[in-house]
Design an enzyme around this catalytic site. Structure first.
Site, mmCIF file in Angstrom:
data_model
loop_
_atom_site.group_PDB
_atom_site.id
_atom_site.type_symbol
_atom_site.label_atom_id
_atom_site.label_comp_id
_atom_site.label_asym_id
_atom_site.label_seq_id
_atom_site.Cartn_x
_atom_site.Cartn_y
_atom_site.Cartn_z
ATOM 1 C CG MET A 35 -10.583 -11.981 -4.115
ATOM 2 S SD MET A 35 -12.044 -12.085 -3.059
ATOM 3 C CE MET A 35 -11.650 -10.931 -1.787
ATOM 4 C CE1 TYR B 88 -1.338 -8.554 -3.223
ATOM 5 C CE2 TYR B 88 0.865 -8.840 -4.121
ATOM 6 C CZ TYR B 88 0.007 -8.248 -3.213
ATOM 7 O OH TYR B 88 0.506 -7.369 -2.299
ATOM 8 C CG ASN C 167 -11.076 -1.043 2.478
ATOM 9 O OD1 ASN C 167 -11.860 -0.092 2.518
ATOM 10 N ND2 ASN C 167 -10.545 -1.472 1.355
ATOM 11 C CE LYS D 7 -9.452 -5.573 4.876
ATOM 12 N NZ LYS D 7 -9.595 -6.124 3.529
ATOM 13 C CB SER E 219 -0.977 -0.013 1.178
ATOM 14 O OG SER E 219 -1.927 -1.018 0.970
ATOM 15 C CB THR F 32 -16.946 -23.515 8.488
ATOM 16 O OG1 THR F 32 -15.568 -23.823 8.751
ATOM 17 C CG2 THR F 32 -17.789 -23.761 9.722
HETATM 18 P P1 ATR Z 1 -10.036 -13.300 5.528
HETATM 19 O O1 ATR Z 1 -10.196 -11.993 6.243
HETATM 20 O O2 ATR Z 1 -8.792 -13.382 4.678
HETATM 21 O O3 ATR Z 1 -11.268 -13.695 4.804
HETATM 22 P P2 ATR Z 1 -10.792 -15.202 7.507
HETATM 23 O O4 ATR Z 1 -11.930 -14.350 7.932
HETATM 24 O O5 ATR Z 1 -9.976 -15.898 8.562
HETATM 25 O O6 ATR Z 1 -9.744 -14.375 6.666
HETATM 26 O O7 ATR Z 1 -11.349 -16.282 6.470
HETATM 27 C C1 ATR Z 1 -10.536 -17.223 5.845
HETATM 28 C C2 ATR Z 1 -11.390 -18.031 4.890
HETATM 29 O O8 ATR Z 1 -10.573 -18.980 4.192
HETATM 30 C C3 ATR Z 1 -12.473 -18.843 5.585
HETATM 31 O O9 ATR Z 1 -13.580 -18.900 4.744
HETATM 32 C C4 ATR Z 1 -11.798 -20.217 5.741
HETATM 33 O O10 ATR Z 1 -12.696 -21.285 5.881
HETATM 34 P P3 ATR Z 1 -13.376 -21.609 7.311
HETATM 35 O O11 ATR Z 1 -14.470 -20.601 7.488
HETATM 36 O O12 ATR Z 1 -13.867 -22.993 7.188
HETATM 37 O O13 ATR Z 1 -12.275 -21.454 8.333
HETATM 38 C C5 ATR Z 1 -11.074 -20.310 4.423
HETATM 39 N N1 ATR Z 1 -9.947 -21.243 4.438
HETATM 40 C C6 ATR Z 1 -8.750 -21.077 5.023
HETATM 41 N N2 ATR Z 1 -7.950 -22.146 4.798
HETATM 42 C C7 ATR Z 1 -8.670 -23.024 4.036
HETATM 43 C C8 ATR Z 1 -8.407 -24.308 3.457
HETATM 44 N N3 ATR Z 1 -7.243 -24.918 3.619
HETATM 45 N N4 ATR Z 1 -9.399 -24.880 2.720
HETATM 46 C C9 ATR Z 1 -10.581 -24.275 2.564
HETATM 47 N N5 ATR Z 1 -10.887 -23.066 3.076
HETATM 48 C C10 ATR Z 1 -9.953 -22.442 3.806
#
Ligand code: ATR
Length: 270
Positions: free
Chosen positions: A213, A215, A86, A65, A17, A153
């Site tokens: 989303m 990179y 944000n 956030k 940023s 989930t």
């Molecule tokens: P962010 O702010 O980057 O969205 P977050 O709120 O912690 O971070 O969310 C991470 C997301 O990536 C969640 O949807 C998570 O799934 P869960 O809700 O089941 O935890 C998903 N995620 C992270 N690692 C994953 C993996 N190995 N396979 C599938 N989904 C994953």
């Protein structure tokens, strides 16, 4: 006078940023100083109040956030819907306003930079955390036929989808995934640790556009997986990063900058 800006996060060291906003500042002829502020758990409010004694505003990245949404005096409809902020700015009355430019940044990158269509298309969005909640409102506004939301989930995605109350958006289980979506957006954080979301191959077809989303300096693990399934088109989230920053810059300074040049600059530096 130099305008003081920042990004708050943890981790924040990797953030591009400062580079982006300094490039925008140069374009617009605005003298600005943009710093990275590493915030510890529980310190957001104190650090934010301290910074805003001199700063004109700041950006917020993971994991603050939601704390930023709770911190501001007032927030835009987008930020309220996402329950995530944000970009913080101060208005002429000294009121701190929270915005969320992530969703519009994503849509701009998809439609304006990549030339991909959303209107009347069938979308699949992966994830159910903060990143996804920040973009669903703008994706719906762009007029898709449907958005299927799939999260590891399931319950979390169901609650998130219900919050938007839009019949085009539904949380689905893996066994209900359709074949050959028009556009698939990966909003999970799986790729950050090199993991790949476990998905059936049939969701990607030759006409599918796949957007990650996140990179990196090489093809992301999600995009790599998509390219193995079909001769689809892929993009990472660098353009979204620059576009959400351009929208934040407009909030602070009322100036539209040229984001294409900055995307190119960043791509060269990766
Ligand atoms: P962010 O702010 O980057 O969205 P977050 O709120 O912690 O971070 O969310 C991470 C997301 O990536 C969640 O949807 C998570 O799934 P869960 O809700 O089941 O935890 C998903 N995620 C992270 N690692 C994953 C993996 N190995 N396979 C599938 N989904 C994953």
């Amino acid at each position: 006078m130099t305008a003081r800006l920042a990004v708050f996060g943890n981790p924040v060291e990797h953030s591009r940023s400062p580079l982006i906003h300094e490039a925008f500042g140069k374009q617009a002829g605005i003298d600005l100083h943009y710093e990275k502020v590493l915030v510890n758990d529980g310190d957001f409010e104190r650090e934010a109040s301290e910074f805003m004694k001199l700063g004109i505003g700041f950006n917020i990245t993971v994991p603050f956030k939601s704390a930023a949404w709770q911190f501001v005096d007032h927030c835009s409809d987008k930020a309220a819907q996402a329950q995530a902020v944000n970009t913080i700015s101060r208005d002429s009355r000294g009121i701190l306003t929270g915005d969320n430019t992530d969703g519009e940044g994503l849509v701009r990158d998809l439609v304006c930079n990549l030339g991909w269509e959303i209107e009347s298309k069938h979308l699949l969005v992966l994830g159910g955390g903060g990143a996804v909640s920040g973009v669903l409102g703008d994706l719906l506004e762009a007029g898709p036929s449907s958005i299927d939301l799939l999260n590891r989930t399931h319950e979390k995605a169901t609650i998130l989808a219900q919050r938007f109350g839009d019949p085009r958006l539904r949380s689905i289980e893996k066994n209900s995934l359709a074949a050959g979506y028009d556009l698939i957006i990966n909003g999970t954080s799986a790729g950050l640790s090199g993991e790949v979301v476990d998905l059936p191959a049939h969701i990607v077809g030759d006409q599918t556009c796949c957007y990650d989303m996140i990179y990196g300096d090489s093809t992301t693990s999600f995009n790599h997986w998509c390219l193995k399934q079909a001769s689809c088109q892929v993009s990472d989230g660098l353009g979204m990063l620059v576009e959400q920053a351009a929208l934040a810059f407009r909030i602070w300074f009322g100036i539209d900058v040229n984001s294409t040049r900055v995307i190119k600059l960043l791509r060269e530096q990766l």
